[in-house]
Scaffold this motif. Sequence first.
Motif, short mmCIF file in Angstrom:
data_model
loop_
_atom_site.label_atom_id
_atom_site.label_comp_id
_atom_site.label_asym_id
_atom_site.label_seq_id
_atom_site.Cartn_x
_atom_site.Cartn_y
_atom_site.Cartn_z
N ARG A 31 0.83 -1.22 0.00
CA ARG A 31 0.00 0.00 0.00
C ARG A 31 0.86 1.26 0.00
N VAL A 34 1.89 1.75 -3.63
CA VAL A 34 0.74 2.21 -4.41
C VAL A 34 0.40 3.65 -4.06
N TRP A 37 2.91 5.97 -5.63
CA TRP A 37 2.67 6.05 -7.08
C TRP A 37 1.46 6.94 -7.36
N ASP A 38 0.39 6.78 -6.58
CA ASP A 38 -0.79 7.63 -6.76
C ASP A 38 -0.44 9.11 -6.58
N TYR A 163 6.32 -4.40 -8.91
CA TYR A 163 6.40 -3.01 -9.34
C TYR A 163 7.83 -2.73 -9.78
#
Length: 176
Positions: A31, A34, A37-38, A163
Motif C-alpha cells: 500500500r 501504491v 505512485w498515486d 512493481y
Amino acid sequence: MAILVILAIVGLVALTLAIARLYSHLAVQERRVVGAWDQLERLLVQRNGHLQQVCTEGGDRGPAALRDLHRSLQRQETARRQGDLTTVAEAEREIRSLWDLISSQGLDLKAEKEGEAGRRVAALDQAIRDTLVRYNSALDAYQRTRRAPFYAPLAWLAGMGRYLPLQPPSSDKTSR
C-alpha cells in the motif's frame, strides 16, 4: 488424546495468526508503494496541466520546443495511463530538458503569467522529485520484504504485484 487435539488446534490458530501477521506486513508495504505512485501521478498530472497551458498560450508563436514539449506531455500521459514506467521516465527526461530550454529562451507570454508558470512548475518538479524518492524507497522496502524466505511464498499465493523502480531524470540540473 484430548490434549493432542487441543495442542493441534492451538498450533493451527498460532500458525494462522502468524500468516495473517506476515500478510498484513506485506500488504502495508504494498500500500505504501501504491500510495506513493498515486501521489506521483497526481503531481505529474498537475505539473503537466500547467505545462500544457503554457503550450496552449504560447501557440504557434512560441519556440519550436513548445511543440516538442506538447508531444512529450502527450507521450507521457499515454504511457502513464498504460503503466509503462520506462516511457514515463523517458518522457519525463524530455519534458524537463525541454522546459529548461524553453525557460532559458523565455516565452512570448505576459511576464506575470510566465513567472507564475515557472514558479508553479518548479514547485511541482520539486514535489515530484521528493515523491519519486519516497516511491523508490517504499518499493525497495517492499521488494526486500517480498523476497524474504517467509514472505515470498505468501506474496506469490496472495498475488501481490510486482512493481518497477522509476529512476529520476539524469538531465536534471536542479537536483541537489
